[in-house]
Motif scaffolding. Sequence first.
Motif, mmCIF file in Angstrom:
data_model
loop_
_atom_site.group_PDB
_atom_site.id
_atom_site.type_symbol
_atom_site.label_atom_id
_atom_site.label_comp_id
_atom_site.label_asym_id
_atom_site.label_seq_id
_atom_site.Cartn_x
_atom_site.Cartn_y
_atom_site.Cartn_z
ATOM 1 N N VAL A 93 0.838 -14.247 -36.598
ATOM 2 C CA VAL A 93 1.077 -13.404 -35.426
ATOM 3 C C VAL A 93 0.104 -13.752 -34.314
ATOM 4 O O VAL A 93 0.489 -13.834 -33.131
ATOM 5 C CB VAL A 93 0.973 -11.909 -35.792
ATOM 6 C CG1 VAL A 93 0.940 -11.038 -34.529
ATOM 7 C CG2 VAL A 93 2.138 -11.504 -36.672
ATOM 8 N N ASP A 94 -1.159 -13.972 -34.643
ATOM 9 C CA ASP A 94 -2.117 -14.363 -33.609
ATOM 10 C C ASP A 94 -1.686 -15.655 -32.913
ATOM 11 O O ASP A 94 -1.798 -15.783 -31.693
ATOM 12 C CB ASP A 94 -3.517 -14.542 -34.220
ATOM 13 C CG ASP A 94 -4.261 -13.222 -34.383
ATOM 14 O OD1 ASP A 94 -3.709 -12.176 -33.976
ATOM 15 O OD2 ASP A 94 -5.384 -13.247 -34.920
ATOM 16 N N GLU A 95 -1.190 -16.612 -33.698
ATOM 17 C CA GLU A 95 -0.720 -17.864 -33.099
ATOM 18 C C GLU A 95 0.522 -17.638 -32.240
ATOM 19 O O GLU A 95 0.658 -18.230 -31.170
ATOM 20 C CB GLU A 95 -0.411 -18.881 -34.206
ATOM 21 C CG GLU A 95 -1.633 -19.524 -34.812
ATOM 22 C CD GLU A 95 -2.333 -20.447 -33.840
ATOM 23 O OE1 GLU A 95 -1.745 -21.463 -33.426
ATOM 24 O OE2 GLU A 95 -3.475 -20.140 -33.471
ATOM 25 N N SER A 96 1.419 -16.768 -32.705
ATOM 26 C CA SER A 96 2.616 -16.471 -31.933
ATOM 27 C C SER A 96 2.252 -15.814 -30.605
ATOM 28 O O SER A 96 2.829 -16.138 -29.555
ATOM 29 C CB SER A 96 3.531 -15.543 -32.740
ATOM 30 O OG SER A 96 4.673 -15.177 -32.001
ATOM 31 N N ALA A 139 11.408 -12.479 -30.374
ATOM 32 C CA ALA A 139 11.053 -13.897 -30.299
ATOM 33 C C ALA A 139 9.680 -14.148 -30.928
ATOM 34 O O ALA A 139 9.482 -15.159 -31.623
ATOM 35 C CB ALA A 139 11.062 -14.361 -28.849
ATOM 36 N N GLU A 140 8.733 -13.241 -30.708
ATOM 37 C CA GLU A 140 7.394 -13.390 -31.300
ATOM 38 C C GLU A 140 7.446 -13.256 -32.811
ATOM 39 O O GLU A 140 6.754 -13.985 -33.535
ATOM 40 C CB GLU A 140 6.448 -12.356 -30.697
ATOM 41 C CG GLU A 140 6.068 -12.646 -29.255
ATOM 42 C CD GLU A 140 5.379 -11.476 -28.580
ATOM 43 O OE1 GLU A 140 4.690 -11.708 -27.559
ATOM 44 O OE2 GLU A 140 5.532 -10.319 -29.039
ATOM 45 N N ILE A 141 8.260 -12.333 -33.306
ATOM 46 C CA ILE A 141 8.406 -12.167 -34.756
ATOM 47 C C ILE A 141 9.026 -13.413 -35.372
ATOM 48 O O ILE A 141 8.593 -13.891 -36.423
ATOM 49 C CB ILE A 141 9.258 -10.923 -35.063
ATOM 50 C CG1 ILE A 141 8.491 -9.659 -34.675
ATOM 51 C CG2 ILE A 141 9.645 -10.875 -36.539
ATOM 52 C CD1 ILE A 141 9.315 -8.382 -34.774
ATOM 53 N N SER A 142 10.040 -13.961 -34.708
ATOM 54 C CA SER A 142 10.697 -15.164 -35.212
ATOM 55 C C SER A 142 9.732 -16.345 -35.263
ATOM 56 O O SER A 142 9.677 -17.080 -36.261
ATOM 57 C CB SER A 142 11.899 -15.504 -34.330
ATOM 58 O OG SER A 142 12.517 -16.702 -34.752
ATOM 59 N N LEU A 143 8.959 -16.525 -34.185
ATOM 60 C CA LEU A 143 7.996 -17.625 -34.154
ATOM 61 C C LEU A 143 6.909 -17.424 -35.204
ATOM 62 O O LEU A 143 6.497 -18.373 -35.875
ATOM 63 C CB LEU A 143 7.364 -17.731 -32.762
ATOM 64 C CG LEU A 143 6.301 -18.819 -32.585
ATOM 65 C CD1 LEU A 143 6.844 -20.192 -32.951
ATOM 66 C CD2 LEU A 143 5.747 -18.819 -31.163
ATOM 67 N N ALA A 144 6.447 -16.182 -35.377
ATOM 68 C CA ALA A 144 5.421 -15.905 -36.386
ATOM 69 C C ALA A 144 5.941 -16.217 -37.781
ATOM 70 O O ALA A 144 5.211 -16.771 -38.622
ATOM 71 C CB ALA A 144 4.976 -14.451 -36.289
ATOM 72 N N ALA A 145 7.192 -15.878 -38.061
ATOM 73 C CA ALA A 145 7.776 -16.154 -39.377
ATOM 74 C C ALA A 145 7.844 -17.654 -39.645
ATOM 75 O O ALA A 145 7.538 -18.117 -40.752
ATOM 76 C CB ALA A 145 9.174 -15.531 -39.465
ATOM 77 N N GLU A 146 8.231 -18.415 -38.627
ATOM 78 C CA GLU A 146 8.282 -19.870 -38.772
ATOM 79 C C GLU A 146 6.885 -20.447 -38.987
ATOM 80 O O GLU A 146 6.682 -21.327 -39.838
ATOM 81 C CB GLU A 146 8.915 -20.495 -37.528
ATOM 82 C CG GLU A 146 10.374 -20.155 -37.314
ATOM 83 C CD GLU A 146 10.889 -20.704 -36.000
ATOM 84 O OE1 GLU A 146 10.138 -21.450 -35.329
ATOM 85 O OE2 GLU A 146 12.040 -20.382 -35.636
ATOM 86 N N THR A 147 5.922 -19.929 -38.200
ATOM 87 C CA THR A 147 4.547 -20.433 -38.295
ATOM 88 C C THR A 147 3.917 -20.060 -39.628
ATOM 89 O O THR A 147 3.172 -20.859 -40.220
ATOM 90 C CB THR A 147 3.705 -19.868 -37.134
ATOM 91 O OG1 THR A 147 4.330 -20.194 -35.900
ATOM 92 C CG2 THR A 147 2.298 -20.450 -37.151
#
Length: 245
Positions: free
Chosen positions: A19-22, A223-231
């Motif tokens: 999440v921090d990275e997202s 969008a942030e949740i999706s990116l965090a999940a991928e990361t």
Amino acid sequence: MAVRLIENASHTGSWNMAVDESLLESTADSGRPTLRFYQWSAPTLSLGYFQKYADRWSHLESSDAACVRRASGGGAIMHDVELTYSYCVPTADPRSTSVTGLFDIFHQSLIRALAAFGVAATICGKPQKHPDGDPFLCFKRRSSVDLIIDGYKVCGSAQRRGRGAVLQHGSILLGKSVKAPQLPGIAELASKQIEPNELQKVWASDLSDALGLNFEVGELTAAEISLAAETEKSRFASPDWTEKK
């Protein structure tokens, strides 16, 4: 200026780091800062980006704890009885250009917040170098901007600079963890039990004045949740990332 405030909640270590990275990515795109408070759903050892994974076994008390690797540097942190914060801000903010500018603002603000609970903390200043090199645990290390009580570190922060934004995150040691019994927290040093949500409330109020910003409670976007999940899947929950060094 309105800044999003994401209030305290407990998550796994890999999700917290993702999440921090997202938020670092979304801040660069949106230009809107985000302040986030969080805790860890299980005792978790976070390694600094440059630390060797094999060195974690040198700290026996945390050997059975979950382990993640941060994207920021520094020593290993045993996240347990604490409150963690992260702040993402565009590099256009002049306070982000100074090496210690945001550290100073957040740590001085924390000193005032702790004083509201009757806890006296100070800035470390000029620390002496450890004769045997940097200890494995971050809270055994000292930098000039760290917060200390009776010589013991109770808060340290680190930064990661990305494309157009800066992430600063740090831990406030509220009490001693059985996974790191050599590190006393505020409860032991000042005989004060501070609840994480209460500290968040007082600290956020002071930070609003210190930064000259208004906080509005919000949530992560889809969008942030999706990116965090991928990361999380590709990096922070992956042994290839955690054990890469």
